[in-house]
Scaffold this active site. Structure first.
Site, PDB file in Angstrom:
ATOM      1  N   SER A  70       0.817  -1.211   0.000  1.00 20.10           N
ATOM      2  CA  SER A  70       0.000   0.000   0.000  1.00 20.10           C
ATOM      3  C   SER A  70       0.851   1.260   0.000  1.00 20.10           C
ATOM      4  O   SER A  70       0.326   2.366   0.028  1.00 20.10           O
ATOM      5  CB  SER A  70      -0.902   0.006   1.238  1.00 20.10           C
ATOM      6  N   THR A 210      -1.813   2.920   3.512  1.00 15.42           N
ATOM      7  CA  THR A 210      -0.985   4.119   3.585  1.00 15.42           C
ATOM      8  C   THR A 210      -0.205   4.015   4.877  1.00 15.42           C
ATOM      9  O   THR A 210      -0.598   3.274   5.767  1.00 15.42           O
ATOM     10  CB  THR A 210      -1.907   5.359   3.696  1.00 15.42           C
ATOM     11  N   THR A 228       1.839   6.974   0.476  1.00  6.42           N
ATOM     12  CA  THR A 228       0.915   5.925   0.008  1.00  6.42           C
ATOM     13  C   THR A 228       1.075   5.639  -1.474  1.00  6.42           C
ATOM     14  O   THR A 228       1.573   6.487  -2.231  1.00  6.42           O
ATOM     15  CB  THR A 228      -0.543   6.387   0.248  1.00  6.42           C
ATOM     16  N   ARG A 238      -5.412  10.023 -10.279  1.00  7.23           N
ATOM     17  CA  ARG A 238      -6.221  10.178  -9.053  1.00  7.23           C
ATOM     18  C   ARG A 238      -5.290  10.483  -7.879  1.00  7.23           C
ATOM     19  O   ARG A 238      -4.295   9.816  -7.663  1.00  7.23           O
ATOM     20  CB  ARG A 238      -6.999   8.902  -8.784  1.00  7.23           C
ATOM     21  N   THR A 261      -5.334   7.434   7.357  1.00  4.50           N
ATOM     22  CA  THR A 261      -5.272   6.378   6.348  1.00  4.50           C
ATOM     23  C   THR A 261      -6.710   5.949   6.073  1.00  4.50           C
ATOM     24  O   THR A 261      -7.588   6.136   6.913  1.00  4.50           O
ATOM     25  CB  THR A 261      -4.469   5.148   6.833  1.00  4.50           C
ATOM     26  N   GLY A 262      -6.925   5.342   4.912  1.00  5.43           N
ATOM     27  CA  GLY A 262      -8.274   4.922   4.564  1.00  5.43           C
ATOM     28  C   GLY A 262      -8.766   5.685   3.351  1.00  5.43           C
ATOM     29  O   GLY A 262      -7.971   6.314   2.644  1.00  5.43           O
TER      30      GLY A 262
HETATM   31  N1  ASP Z   1      -5.727   7.434   2.043  1.00  3.21           N
HETATM   32  C1  ASP Z   1      -5.173   6.781   0.892  1.00  3.21           C
HETATM   33  C2  ASP Z   1      -5.792   7.306  -0.335  1.00  3.21           C
HETATM   34  O1  ASP Z   1      -6.988   7.510  -0.359  1.00  3.21           O
HETATM   35  C3  ASP Z   1      -5.297   5.315   0.880  1.00  3.21           C
HETATM   36  C4  ASP Z   1      -5.323   4.633   2.207  1.00  3.21           C
HETATM   37  O2  ASP Z   1      -4.907   5.147   3.197  1.00  3.21           O
HETATM   38  O3  ASP Z   1      -5.775   3.488   2.306  1.00  3.21           O
HETATM   39  O4  ASP Z   1      -5.096   7.428  -1.319  1.00  3.21           O
END
Ligand code: ASP
Length: 356
Positions: A70, A210, A228, A238, A261-262
């Site tokens: 990730s 991330t 990330t 994106r 994160t997320g």
């Molecule tokens: N926050 C990151 C993103 O949207 C991905 C992640 O943290 O899972 O690119």
């Protein structure tokens, strides 16, 4: 909307003993994949290193690790099979920031973001310009797509179907033995069962992931980084929340730091990290400040559980006085902490209870 029980649970979750380390101590916190990063950062703080150097070198370990799919090298690619990385840094003592977005071919985007901060009069570089900047500072271009990540991408690519069940990335009408509709599994005979199970799962449910890492030293200085490879199979170009100052990361030397994160799209809409730092400025404890930001995320869907169940989002916060905490939209998450005696996981608070 949420049930009364859920609200009670979430308030119980953040009214318990919040993580706290009396002032004057080194503290590093990170997302759950940050145990090694926290240790590395702590070692640097202990040897008198700067807080930003500490967190950047900490997450660099994870960026270089092909096992973390990730972040950095080995990250899952965009829909064209190209790994695109996002990262940003903030340095509390000098109140400066740097960021890169959609950076290709460079294994360590956090170091590049730090250089943008230190060596330019800009804050954010994206795409081709970010790559040229990195190369100007001697970073080597490399292929970031590992064989494992390429396999997962190919499985995803071959799993897409039109309404006749057709996919151009499979054998055509002229295939011998009429094998046009062979199962997806048959297309990968050399792949072992465990790898297949993993690849088909990430093809079905594009994962995010991330690392965010925040550090406070004994002088009360504070810095942070988020890095990330973003959402798997994303549209090229994106950009998620991770490189957005105020969303994926925010540091205010007078107050503290926060990161996330997320699912980045949800975080950008509430400027999560900045919201959390502002909440702490106005007296909230770190966990409470994170939960409040998550309530805003939930509010954007009027608390609709079905929609909220489609993603998760986690926040981490470290206050200047040494208090820290983490919280996720959904229950069951952890985050990494190092207060000088080795890295450990602590439970994150949550807004909603996941029912299995
Ligand atoms: N926050 C990151 C993103 O949207 C991905 C992640 O943290 O899972 O690119």
């Amino acid at each position: 909307m949420f049930s009364r029980r859920e609200w009670l649970l979430s308030s119980a979750a953040f009214s318990g003993a919040a993580g706290y380390q009396a002032g004057g101590r080194d503290i590093v916190i990170a997302s759950s994949n940050g145990l090694s990063a926290c240790q590395r950062a702590m070692d640097i703080l202990r040897s008198g290193g700067d807080t930003l150097e500490a967190v950047v070198e900490g997450v660099t370990l994870v960026e270089l690790d092909p096992g973390d799919m990730s972040v950095g090298y080995g990250g899952l690619p965009n829909e064209e099979g190209v790994v695109e990385l996002d990262a940003c840094v903030m340095h509390g003592p000098t109140r400066r920031a740097g960021s890169v977005a959609s950076l290709r071919n460079i294994k360590t985007p956090a170091r590049v973001a730090k250089l943008v901060m230190e060596q330019t009069d800009h804050i954010m570089l994206a795409g081709e310009g970010a790559l040229r900047f990195a190369k100007a500072y001697g970073f080597q271009e490399e292929n970031l797509l590992t064989e494992r990540a390429r396999l997962a991408w190919l499985v995803w690519k071959k799993s897409l179907r039109d309404n006749r069940g057709h996919n151009n990335w499979g054998p055509g009408l002229d295939a011998p033995d009429g094998k046009t509709s062979a199962s997806l599994r048959d297309a990968f005979p050399e792949v072992d069962e465990a790898t297949w199970a993993w690849a088909s799962e990430v093809a079905r449910r594009p994962p995010t992931g991330t690392i965010n890492c925040l550090a406070l030293n004994s002088k009360g200085e504070i810095s942070g980084v988020t890095t990330t490879s973003g959402l798997a199979w994303k549209i090229p170009g994106r950009v998620g929340d991770s490189p957005i100052i105020g969303a994926g990361l925010y540091v205010d030397q007078d107050v503290g730091a926060a990161g996330s994160t997320g699912r980045g799209e949800e975080n950008i809409r509430v400027a999560g990290a900045h919201t959390i730092v502002e909440n702490m400025r106005h007296g909230m404890e770190p966990r409470e400040a994170c939960i409040d930001a998550l309530k805003r995320v939930a509010r954007n869907y009027n608390g609709n559980r079905e929609k909220l169940a489609k993603f998760d989002l986690s926040f981490y916060a470290l206050r200047k006085d040494g208090q820290y905490g983490g919280a996720s939209l959904w229950s069951g998450r952890k985050f990494a902490v190092n207060t000088g005696t080795g890295s450990r996981h602590e439970d994150a608070a949550h807004l909603l209870e996941r029912k299995n």
